[in-house]
Design an enzyme around this catalytic site. Structure first.
Site, PDB file in Angstrom:
ATOM      1  CG  ASN A 146      -2.051  -0.945   1.189  1.00 37.16           C
ATOM      2  OD1 ASN A 146      -2.341  -1.522   0.142  1.00 37.16           O
ATOM      3  ND2 ASN A 146      -2.713  -1.140   2.311  1.00 37.16           N
ATOM      4  NE  ARG A 182      -2.701   5.479 -10.757  1.00 37.64           N
ATOM      5  CZ  ARG A 182      -3.457   6.406 -10.176  1.00 37.64           C
ATOM      6  NH1 ARG A 182      -3.967   6.194  -8.989  1.00 37.64           N
ATOM      7  NH2 ARG A 182      -3.737   7.523 -10.795  1.00 37.64           N
ATOM      8  NE  ARG A 189      -7.618  -2.443 -10.511  1.00 36.71           N
ATOM      9  CZ  ARG A 189      -6.585  -1.654 -10.771  1.00 36.71           C
ATOM     10  NH1 ARG A 189      -5.590  -2.117 -11.522  1.00 36.71           N
ATOM     11  NH2 ARG A 189      -6.519  -0.425 -10.308  1.00 36.71           N
ATOM     12  CG  HIS A 197     -14.030  -3.458  -4.127  1.00 37.68           C
ATOM     13  ND1 HIS A 197     -14.618  -3.725  -5.339  1.00 37.68           N
ATOM     14  CD2 HIS A 197     -13.041  -2.571  -4.391  1.00 37.68           C
ATOM     15  CE1 HIS A 197     -14.009  -3.049  -6.296  1.00 37.68           C
ATOM     16  NE2 HIS A 197     -13.052  -2.328  -5.746  1.00 37.68           N
ATOM     17  CG  HIS A 216     -14.074   2.378 -11.848  1.00 36.82           C
ATOM     18  ND1 HIS A 216     -14.880   2.402 -10.727  1.00 36.82           N
ATOM     19  CD2 HIS A 216     -12.957   1.696 -11.489  1.00 36.82           C
ATOM     20  CE1 HIS A 216     -14.268   1.778  -9.733  1.00 36.82           C
ATOM     21  NE2 HIS A 216     -13.103   1.341 -10.162  1.00 36.82           N
TER      22      HIS A 216
END
Length: 730
Positions: free
Chosen positions: A60, A422, A392, A609, A452
């Site tokens: 992180n 990213r 992803r 999430h 997204h």
């Protein structure tokens, strides 16, 4: 500046931070990583579980330096102005942020040295030095160096005839100072760098009969470094590790189709050469070398972080993954069937979806129904087309394989592939090009916007009509992270959803301006305004004495316009519960501003999430799921979507999720008005309630009873959850 002036300057900075109605985004993120570190310090966990969390804090931190500190230096290096939410300008904020990061790293080191390292011996393992090895073991290590390590090492000299080498980020590097044998003059000294091979394991493992030794790679190389520098004396070997600025933005292109992928690839290369924002060194680093590096990279002591014994705690993934210790990490509970489905797999997923809307709650429910839907659609001769968005993917993705199969079977496959995700850019480009070569219609993002949103649409011919099947989600189409991240997904044939998704794909793949969606809220078109409308409606209801309440579960809360509306709603009397895992810039509980706002963060075995938005709406709750956090980037620079949960039983299940999140007293932290977090504790006479266990045991009757803001509501919530759910076939 004398000490008195320095103290007064520090007091002024702290006063500015405390007076601000907003909490700094970056300082708030650091508080999140402190909560992760708190898991590593938890004595109720096994040492290997704790090492896992320590490794997570390290990865992180690497990303934070690369992106957030890197972004700050984009302002500093180019003389651009920036005012943080704390009220600080870019120069004083740099010192405040890096000083806080220094304190965090000190706490990391303390946790490692004092709490974790001594516990390894209890499990018959240890981190070894060369002196700990027997003669036979030393011979094996020497052979390993000669045969494997030595051929991969390349000393890179730096002097007046050799330019300063390009050193890679996130790689261990030895700075070696040498001098000609027999001389003592510092003028005769030379500096060179040796990068440790990143494709070799960090630890050389020695398995004794009663003990396992983990010998760091750098210890081996230091022991035999003389073989790289013959006929000279080695003055010092200094282990360093750097982080570079990895924050980049894309420039507008006249010909995006031709140049887009090449530009992404070039930006990835530039990331490897970005300015240095962090240097990690050993505690006994050569000060002359350090001085040279600071001057070379235009940094100061704020950017230099001294290790507590080991550089780069992400190396502990190798130790945790050793077969001897796998059973020391608590195993994941087996997934349970979705409450609205009754089984995880059916012979015909299309038939199940036609019966009712199905809410999936991962990882408590398996990701398998989504994969089954794609794989069945790929082989089904009646399926005409598949459209989906990808942000992803798993490394060995069943999603990609299903799409390739569908294309080979002659189906129309359209994929909006976000190659700007990213640190996943290279994998996404590779997978997208595979699909394109197979005949899929691939769109590489929409201009400067990141896609997204997570949407899937399948069109199937059935008798004389065409039926559309959809999946809407808060998480990625990644079967690996679906085992670790909590997310929700909706499987549906509801024509209002499928109509909206069809319209959405027409907008992003063609040139179309949609009329209002029925059940979707999208960004960047309307999301911020629609959320503000719903917040204002709750404030109006509160002023009129009607039931009101807001509960939002997200990853990050940063958008100032939304925060200000929440403040106004709080002052109107609306009870507001926010469940924010990470960054949270709202300041709860401030007198006259936010007395009715409570914020909690849940950090534990699973990564929270899900995004769920709840508005009481005068006892007719409106509940949305979706991909968007409350962030400027989500509303202005991303293609996002929120979907209204229209089925009563599905809505009730989402309400139960929020209720459980608010009940948790095992993984939760409460945000205080001063920006600090306090761990929730199980009170006397109170039972522990751990959502990471409770969701595996949820019963349909609990869903039927779920309610939020019970004190404020007066009417009963109607239910249409069936009394009986088909037995699991699992």
């Amino acid at each position: 500046m004398d000490e008195g002036k320095f103290m007064r300057a520090g007091d002024k900075v702290n006063e500015l931070i405390e007076q601000s109605d907003f909490i700094s985004r970056d300082l708030s993120w650091l508080k999140f990583n402190e909560r992760v570190l708190d898991q590593a310090c938890d004595p109720t966990r096994s040492v290997f579980d704790r090492l896992k969390f320590l490794a997570i804090t390290a990865s992180n931190l690497d990303e934070f330096f690369s992106i957030r500190v890197g972004s700050l230096y984009n302002y500093l290096d180019y003389g651009k102005e920036r005012v943080d939410y704390s009220g600080l300008r870019e120069v004083p904020f740099r010192k405040t942020l890096l000083r806080s990061l220094q304190q965090f790293v000190s706490e990391q080191n303390q946790c490692y040295k004092e709490d974790l390292l001594p516990l390894l011996h209890e499990h018959n393992c240890s981190l070894a030095r060369m002196d700990d090895l027997s003669e036979v073991e030393t011979e094996k290590v020497s052979e390993y160096f000669d045969r494997t390590i030595y051929p991969m090492l390349t000393p890179m000299l730096y002097d007046y005839t050799h330019v300063f080498p390009v050193l890679l980020a996130k790689v261990l590097i030895l700075g070696v100072i040498t001098q000609v044998s027999g001389t003592t003059s510092e003028e005769d000294r030379k500096l060179s760098f040796v990068q440790l091979p990143p494709n070799l394991p960090r630890f050389y493992i020695i398995e004794r009969e009663d003990e396992i030794l983990f010998l760091p790679l750098e210890n081996i190389i230091k022991a035999y470094i003389k073989k790289l520098y013959r006929n000279v004396d080695i003055v010092s070997t200094n282990l360093i590790r750097i982080i570079r600025n990895g924050d980049f933005s894309l420039e507008e292109n006249d010909d995006m189709e031709v140049d887009f992928i090449d530009e992404i690839k070039q930006k990835i290369k530039n990331r490897r050469l970005g300015r240095v924002v962090k240097v990690e060194v050993e505690h006994d680093v050569d000060e002359d070398l350090l001085s040279l590096l600071k001057k070379r990279w235009e940094i100061d002591d704020f950017n230099v972080f001294r290790a507590g014994g080991l550089l780069d705690y992400t190396c502990f993934w190798q130790l945790i993954g050793h077969s001897e210790f796998k059973d020391q990490i608590p195993p994941m509970h087996a997934p349970v069937p979705p409450l609205t489905m009754g089984r995880e797999r059916s012979a015909d997923i299309f038939e199940v979806m036609r019966e009712r809307d199905i809410l999936l709650h991962h990882p408590y429910n398996n990701f398998e129904p989504v994969l089954q839907l794609l794989e069945q659609a790929a082989e089904d001769p009646n399926v005409l087309s598949i459209k989906l968005t990808i942000y992803r993917l798993a490394k060995k993705s069943r999603v990609t394989e299903a799409l390739l199969t569908a294309a080979e079977n002659g189906k129309h496959v359209a994929v909006l592939f976000e190659v700007k995700a990213r640190f996943d850019e290279e994998n996404n480009i590779r997978e997208a090009q595979r699909l394109q070569k197979a005949g899929c219609f691939v769109i590489y993002g929409i201009g400067l916007l990141k896609t997204h949103t997570k949407l899937l649409l399948i069109v199937r011919k059935e008798a004389e009509k065409v039926v559309r099947y959809a999946h809407l989600s808060t998480g990625n189409y990644n079967e690996d992270t679906a085992r670790l991240y909590t997310d929700i997904g909706l499987l549906t044939t509801n024509e209002e959803y499928t109509h909206d998704i069809s319209e959405f794909f027409n907008v992003i793949t063609g040139h179309s301006l949609p009329s209002d969606y029925r059940n979707l809220i999208t960004a960047p078109r309307q999301m911020r305004d629609r959320i503000i409308e719903m917040i204002r409606k709750e404030a109006e209801n509160a002023r009129n004495g009607l039931p009101s309440g807001i509960c939002i579960k997200i990853n990050s809360l940063e958008d100032k316009a939304i925060i200000e509306e929440l403040y106004v709603a709080s002052q109107a009397g609306v009870k507001i519960d926010l469940i924010v895992r990470g960054i949270c810039c709202i300041r709860p509980g401030r007198q006259g501003l936010s007395e009715n706002i409570r914020v909690r963060s849940i950090v534990g075995d699973l990564l929270e999430h899900s995004r769920i938005y709840y508005f009481q709406n005068n006892d007719d709750p409106m509940v949305y799921g979706g991909s968007a956090d409350v962030m400027v980037r989500s509303f202005d620079r991303r293609i996002e979507s929120l979907f209204l949960l229209v089925s009563e039983r599905v809505r009730q299940e989402a309400i139960l999720m929020l209720e459980y999140n608010l009940r948790d007293n095992v993984n939760s932290y409460e945000l205080r008005e001063d920006g600090t977090y306090e761990k929730c504790h199980v009170g006397e006479g109170t039972k522990p309630f751990d959502i990471h266990s409770a969701f595996f045991e949820t019963k349909p009757e609990e869903v039927m009873e779920a309610r939020l803001f019970r004190e404020e509501t007066s009417s009963e919530i109607t239910q249409d959850i069936p009394d009986e759910v088909p037995e699991s076939t699992n």
